[in-house]
Write a protein that holds these residues in place. Structure first.
Motif, PDB file in Angstrom:
ATOM      1  N   ILE A 112       0.739  -1.289   0.093  1.00  8.17           N
ATOM      2  CA  ILE A 112       0.103   0.021  -0.050  1.00  8.17           C
ATOM      3  C   ILE A 112       0.939   1.144  -0.143  1.00  8.17           C
ATOM      4  N   LEU A 113       1.851   1.427   0.889  1.00  9.68           N
ATOM      5  CA  LEU A 113       2.535   2.579   1.144  1.00  9.68           C
ATOM      6  C   LEU A 113       4.058   2.644   0.534  1.00  9.68           C
ATOM      7  N   MET A 114       4.407   1.337  -0.015  1.00 14.00           N
ATOM      8  CA  MET A 114       5.835   1.421  -0.422  1.00 14.00           C
ATOM      9  C   MET A 114       6.707   1.808   0.674  1.00 14.00           C
ATOM     10  N   LEU A 115       6.571   1.119   1.827  1.00 13.85           N
ATOM     11  CA  LEU A 115       7.567   1.283   2.844  1.00 13.85           C
ATOM     12  C   LEU A 115       7.591   0.314   3.627  1.00 13.85           C
ATOM     13  N   PHE A 116       8.548  -0.228   4.252  1.00 20.83           N
ATOM     14  CA  PHE A 116       8.735  -1.442   5.184  1.00 20.83           C
ATOM     15  C   PHE A 116       8.348  -0.852   6.662  1.00 20.83           C
ATOM     16  N   MET A 130     -10.457  -5.378  -2.510  1.00 25.91           N
ATOM     17  CA  MET A 130     -10.543  -4.887  -3.693  1.00 25.91           C
ATOM     18  C   MET A 130      -9.813  -3.282  -3.615  1.00 25.91           C
ATOM     19  N   ALA A 131     -10.274  -2.596  -2.731  1.00 25.11           N
ATOM     20  CA  ALA A 131      -9.569  -1.172  -2.592  1.00 25.11           C
ATOM     21  C   ALA A 131      -8.177  -1.411  -2.341  1.00 25.11           C
ATOM     22  N   MET A 132      -7.686  -2.222  -1.331  1.00 23.29           N
ATOM     23  CA  MET A 132      -6.390  -2.480  -1.014  1.00 23.29           C
ATOM     24  C   MET A 132      -5.561  -2.679  -2.396  1.00 23.29           C
ATOM     25  N   ARG A 133      -6.190  -3.841  -2.979  1.00 26.48           N
ATOM     26  CA  ARG A 133      -5.441  -4.148  -4.330  1.00 26.48           C
ATOM     27  C   ARG A 133      -5.254  -3.059  -5.390  1.00 26.48           C
ATOM     28  N   ALA A 134      -6.375  -2.094  -5.278  1.00 26.36           N
ATOM     29  CA  ALA A 134      -6.153  -0.890  -6.473  1.00 26.36           C
ATOM     30  C   ALA A 134      -5.207  -0.048  -5.799  1.00 26.36           C
ATOM     31  N   MET A 135      -5.258   0.117  -4.481  1.00 28.07           N
ATOM     32  CA  MET A 135      -4.301   1.058  -3.865  1.00 28.07           C
ATOM     33  C   MET A 135      -2.743   0.674  -4.101  1.00 28.07           C
ATOM     34  N   VAL A 190      -3.272   7.615  -8.315  1.00 22.36           N
ATOM     35  CA  VAL A 190      -4.439   7.767  -9.065  1.00 22.36           C
ATOM     36  C   VAL A 190      -5.843   7.340  -8.195  1.00 22.36           C
ATOM     37  N   VAL A 191      -5.682   6.235  -7.679  1.00 22.60           N
ATOM     38  CA  VAL A 191      -6.614   5.546  -7.089  1.00 22.60           C
ATOM     39  C   VAL A 191      -7.588   6.672  -5.913  1.00 22.60           C
ATOM     40  N   PRO A 192      -6.601   7.235  -5.111  1.00 21.49           N
ATOM     41  CA  PRO A 192      -7.229   8.186  -4.341  1.00 21.49           C
ATOM     42  C   PRO A 192      -8.090   9.165  -4.943  1.00 21.49           C
ATOM     43  N   LEU A 193      -7.620   9.458  -6.164  1.00 21.67           N
ATOM     44  CA  LEU A 193      -8.728  10.286  -7.055  1.00 21.67           C
ATOM     45  C   LEU A 193     -10.248   9.961  -7.315  1.00 21.67           C
ATOM     46  N   MET A 194     -10.138   8.524  -7.048  1.00 17.94           N
ATOM     47  CA  MET A 194     -11.468   7.990  -7.498  1.00 17.94           C
ATOM     48  C   MET A 194     -12.207   7.966  -6.368  1.00 17.94           C
ATOM     49  N   GLY A 195     -11.887   8.263  -5.057  1.00 19.84           N
ATOM     50  CA  GLY A 195     -12.593   8.392  -4.150  1.00 19.84           C
ATOM     51  C   GLY A 195     -12.424   7.291  -2.839  1.00 19.84           C
ATOM     52  N   VAL A 196     -11.309   6.623  -3.120  1.00 20.71           N
ATOM     53  CA  VAL A 196     -10.855   5.536  -2.043  1.00 20.71           C
ATOM     54  C   VAL A 196      -9.841   6.492  -1.079  1.00 20.71           C
ATOM     55  N   SER A 197      -9.966   6.641   0.169  1.00 19.79           N
ATOM     56  CA  SER A 197      -9.245   7.305   0.968  1.00 19.79           C
ATOM     57  C   SER A 197      -7.764   6.363   1.229  1.00 19.79           C
ATOM     58  N   ILE A 198      -6.955   7.017   1.172  1.00 24.67           N
ATOM     59  CA  ILE A 198      -5.565   6.512   1.296  1.00 24.67           C
ATOM     60  C   ILE A 198      -5.333   6.401   2.669  1.00 24.67           C
ATOM     61  N   ASN A 199      -5.915   7.309   3.466  1.00 26.53           N
ATOM     62  CA  ASN A 199      -5.796   7.352   4.826  1.00 26.53           C
ATOM     63  C   ASN A 199      -6.612   6.011   5.651  1.00 26.53           C
ATOM     64  N   HIS A 200      -7.984   5.851   4.954  1.00 32.75           N
ATOM     65  CA  HIS A 200      -8.611   4.571   5.539  1.00 32.75           C
ATOM     66  C   HIS A 200      -7.707   3.253   4.994  1.00 32.75           C
ATOM     67  N   ILE A 201      -7.446   3.259   3.987  1.00 36.75           N
ATOM     68  CA  ILE A 201      -6.814   2.050   3.677  1.00 36.75           C
ATOM     69  C   ILE A 201      -5.460   1.763   4.298  1.00 36.75           C
ATOM     70  N   ALA A 202      -4.678   2.762   4.634  1.00 35.40           N
ATOM     71  CA  ALA A 202      -3.370   2.611   5.123  1.00 35.40           C
ATOM     72  C   ALA A 202      -3.655   2.289   6.681  1.00 35.40           C
ATOM     73  N   ARG A 203      -4.694   2.836   7.354  1.00 32.73           N
ATOM     74  CA  ARG A 203      -5.328   2.511   8.754  1.00 32.73           C
ATOM     75  C   ARG A 203      -5.573   0.833   8.780  1.00 32.73           C
ATOM     76  N   MET A 204      -6.283   0.650   7.888  1.00 34.97           N
ATOM     77  CA  MET A 204      -6.801  -0.480   7.828  1.00 34.97           C
ATOM     78  C   MET A 204      -5.800  -1.820   7.598  1.00 34.97           C
ATOM     79  N   THR A 205      -4.917  -1.322   6.634  1.00 33.85           N
ATOM     80  CA  THR A 205      -3.771  -2.194   6.748  1.00 33.85           C
ATOM     81  C   THR A 205      -2.726  -2.521   7.696  1.00 33.85           C
ATOM     82  N   PHE A 206      -2.347  -1.430   8.394  1.00 29.94           N
ATOM     83  CA  PHE A 206      -1.804  -1.493   9.787  1.00 29.94           C
ATOM     84  C   PHE A 206      -2.555  -2.335  10.862  1.00 29.94           C
ATOM     85  N   ALA A 207      -3.932  -2.067  10.854  1.00 32.39           N
ATOM     86  CA  ALA A 207      -4.632  -2.939  11.633  1.00 32.39           C
ATOM     87  C   ALA A 207      -4.541  -4.189  11.426  1.00 32.39           C
TER      88      ALA A 207
END
Lengths: 392, 307
Positions: free
Chosen positions: B31-35, B179-184, B190-207
């Motif tokens: 998602i974030l391209m960082l370890f 699916m949102a995670m895969r898109a991200m 680009v994906v955040p421009l489609m209405g998927v919040s990167i903050n939500h996805i990042a938070r969910m991934t960490f969780a």
């Protein structure tokens, strides 16, 4: 650029401020004794035992109005520093205590992993050091300023080997040890040599190792079980003992596992539980059958801290009292640290038949005492029972 | 043969831990391209949280004088600890990574290291220096199957790990969140421009990653019941190796590589002297990476690599 400089300046001010804050007023004239102990890290129980024993000693001395040297009383101050159970930190702690805290003598570090490199520092700075618990020969070898309060691994290795031969009559041994730590590695080698002396070459059928912080020993233990060994000798610290013994049992091992003095911690049984009942190890003293001064110490420690002291506590107590004796024997404290340290070191070397709670001590030219070892059995109540005593 | 099978069983258990932790590294990377270098320490905190929850449940049960069976305590411990540890993961993301999202990747990487150190010291400070003995919730039963010794705990550990991995796989492939995670992961510009919040996805991934680390921590406590505040460091590094080996960002890859790493470590010690175990094991890993620099399932997306 400017912003960067400002933030560096702010950081410097903060640090400088903290340093100023830490420097209190000059302390009155006292004798300082350094304690280099593993308060945190792999073996915190050892650090705790060291600290408690040293503080009990301090309470005694200062209650008597201070340490009497040549008719003059000096208050004693302990400088207790944490070596995090790491070799490099023990070196740093020793350097700091010698060069900044101006200690007269150092007690510690406990395990050989720290005592071997830290002894080098003490010797280079001509400061006397007593390691209560380090059994590796390298700690004191060719270091006139370094002493120890316990027997050595070249003695302990054969003691264990002979005991197993006599008790069980086995002839096939397995050894499992930490290759990254001086104490287990040294003792494993001495044990292997002693066992092969008794039973001929090839009688150590499995010689397996791991490195500090490993938690899974299943492959090594599977190798050991497959080798047809009749028992395992594992000179490890208490945190690993629990894991090794439990995993061995889970892999179907039902033969003896024998340990060394590093097993003697108050926490061994607590972590290991029933799996450790009935096992043997060699150590410096057995709390369960103690008499006289030893019992007095144990009872007092137990009353103050709520558990029976392990060998580290007892050995530290002895080391503190030896240090006290040497400072007394020295006769005068001149205030010239270099001369005083030399004087204490010479007095230490002269100590004859010091009667400690872990046995009598006379230092040889290497700074090592000749002491008896005790074989302890972990009883079915989880207590350390005296089994037999082996003297050099 | 029994000797070989015994090692196979050992390796399965050991590999499960690497796989569970490697998943956390890999998901965040995709998602974030960082370890997230604090992940090893989140695993450690997860184990401690598990210890706290299990102890708490046992105390509660004895206070109200009813008996909870050990397996039920274990199940509750795993679920509750996953829940609690996921908050830790979200907190780490909010405090440590979100403010640095536009910063150079190296800054974000060392944030993880610092958070890791802070977590270690906090646990050290809170729990004291004593080793913590993880409560034995279920009695160990050892089965001897033709000379191969298997305990009920080993079976349980492998089964639980595999089911969580399967659940994660289904979540990512079958749900809208997945699916949102895969898109991200495909394109986080680009994906955040489609209405998927990167903050939500990042938070969910960490969780999710942290919850899996908590599972690993508790199972670790069950298998190796001595916890210390530094247990996550080396373990985290090795799981990180597994994540790289599997291919950065690949869930399947991280799982397989985790097990592979377990197998390599165990079988190297079976064949060679155990003193050389890590030397040989990690030389093998190095060799694999020489021939497959992107890992097993990784793709060479150099244009997106911002490290």
């Amino acid at each position: 650029m400017k912003k960067g400089l400002i933030s560096i300046a702010v950081a410097c001010c903060l640090i400088f401020g903290l340093v100023l804050f830490a420097c209190g007023p000059e302390a009155p004239k006292t004798i300082k004794i350094g304690i280099n102990a593993p308060i945190t890290g792999d073996i915190p129980k050892v650090g705790e035992g060291t600290k408690f024993a040293a503080q009990m000693w301090l309470a005694d001395v200062n209650a008597a109005g201070g340490l009497d040297v040549g008719g003059k009383k000096y208050m004693v101050e302990l400088v207790i520093e944490d070596n995090e159970s790491k070799a490099e930190s023990a070196v740093k702690v020793n350097t700091k205590m010698i060069t900044e805290d101006d200690v007269l003598i150092i007690v510690g570090p406990q395990s050989s992993k720290q005592a071997v490199p830290a002894g080098e520092v003490a010797n280079n700075y001509s400061t006397p050091m007593i390691s209560p618990w380090s059994t590796n020969p390298k700690t004191t070898k060719d270091r006139p300023y370094v002493f120890r309060g316990c027997f050595l691994d070249p003695f302990q290795g054969p003691v264990v080997a002979k005991f197993i031969k006599k008790e069980f009559g086995f002839d096939k041994a397995a050894v499992l040890y930490d290759v990254a730590s001086d104490y287990p590695k040294g003792l494993a080698e001495f044990f292997k040599a002693a066992w092969e002396d008794l039973n001929g070459a090839g009688s150590v059928v499995a010689y397996e190792s791991f490195t500090t912080k490993d938690a899974d020993f299943s492959s090594q233990l599977t190798n050991i079980i497959n080798s047809g060994a009749q028992f395992i000798f594992s000179p490890q610290y208490y945190n690993e003992v629990a894991l090794i013994v439990q995993q061995a049992h889970q892999l179907g091992w039902d033969k003896p596992i024998v340990g060394s003095d590093s097993w003697g911690s108050a926490e061994t049984v607590q972590l290991c539980g029933k799996d450790c009942y009935g096992l043997f190890f060699s150590t410096h003293y057995a709390a369960a059958a103690a008499k006289g001064a030893t019992k007095e110490f144990i009872d007092r420690y137990n009353k103050e801290h709520g558990y029976v002291p392990d060998d580290v506590g007892a050995l530290t107590w002895d080391a503190m009292r030896i240090a006290q004796q040497a400072i007394k024997d020295c006769g005068t404290i001149t205030g010239d640290l270099k001369a005083d340290r030399q004087c204490v070191r010479d007095a230490l070397a002269q100590i004859k038949e010091f009667s400690g709670i872990t046995g009598n001590m006379t230092f040889n030219e290497d700074g090592d005492p000749a002491k008896c070892a005790v074989i302890v059995r972990i009883s079915d109540q989880g207590e350390f029972e005296f089994y037999e005593s082996v003297c050099p | 043969m029994a000797f070989f099978l015994q090692n196979l069983v050992n390796a399965l258990q050991w590999g499960s831990f690497y796989a569970l932790i490697a998943l956390g590294y890999s998901m965040v990377y995709s998602i974030l391209m960082l370890f997230n270098f604090a992940h090893g320490d989140i695993f450690m905190v997860g184990a401690y949280i598990g210890f706290g929850v299990a102890t708490g449940l046992m105390v509660l049960a004895s206070l109200w004088a009813f008996t909870l069976p050990g397996w039920l305590i274990l199940v509750l411990t795993i679920l509750l600890s996953m829940f609690l540890t996921s908050f830790l993961g979200m907190f780490v993301e909010r405090v440590g990574y979100r403010p640095l999202r536009e910063a150079p990747r190296a800054s974000a990487a060392i944030t993880g290291l610092m958070i890791g150190i802070i977590l270690e010291i906090l646990i050290l400070w809170g729990m004291g220096t004593q080793r913590v003995s993880f409560p034995s919730l279920i009695d160990t039963v050892t089965y001897n199957i033709g000379g191969v010794f298997i305990t009920n705990k080993k079976i349980m550990i492998v089964a639980i790990s595999l089911s969580f991995m399967l659940a994660l796989h289904l979540f990512i492939k079958k749900t809208r969140w997945g699916m949102a995670m895969r898109a991200m992961a495909f394109d986080y510009v680009v994906v955040p421009l489609m209405g998927v919040s990167i903050n939500h996805i990042a938070r969910m991934t960490f969780a999710i990653g942290s919850a899996l680390a908590a599972v690993a921590g508790i199972l670790f406590g069950v298998a190796y019941p001595v916890l210390d505040p530094y247990m996550g460091i080396i373990f985290g590094w090795k799981a990180f190796v597994a994540a790289i080996l599997g291919g950065r960002g690949s869930i399947m890859g991280a799982t397989l590589a985790g097990f592979l790493l377990g197998f390599i470590e165990i079988f190297v010690a079976m064949i060679f002297p155990s003193t050389l175990r890590d030397l040989i094991a990690y030389s093998i890993v190095l060799l694999i990476l020489v021939f497959r620099p992107y890992g097993f399932f990784g793709e060479p997306y150099s244009a997106k690599l911002r490290l």
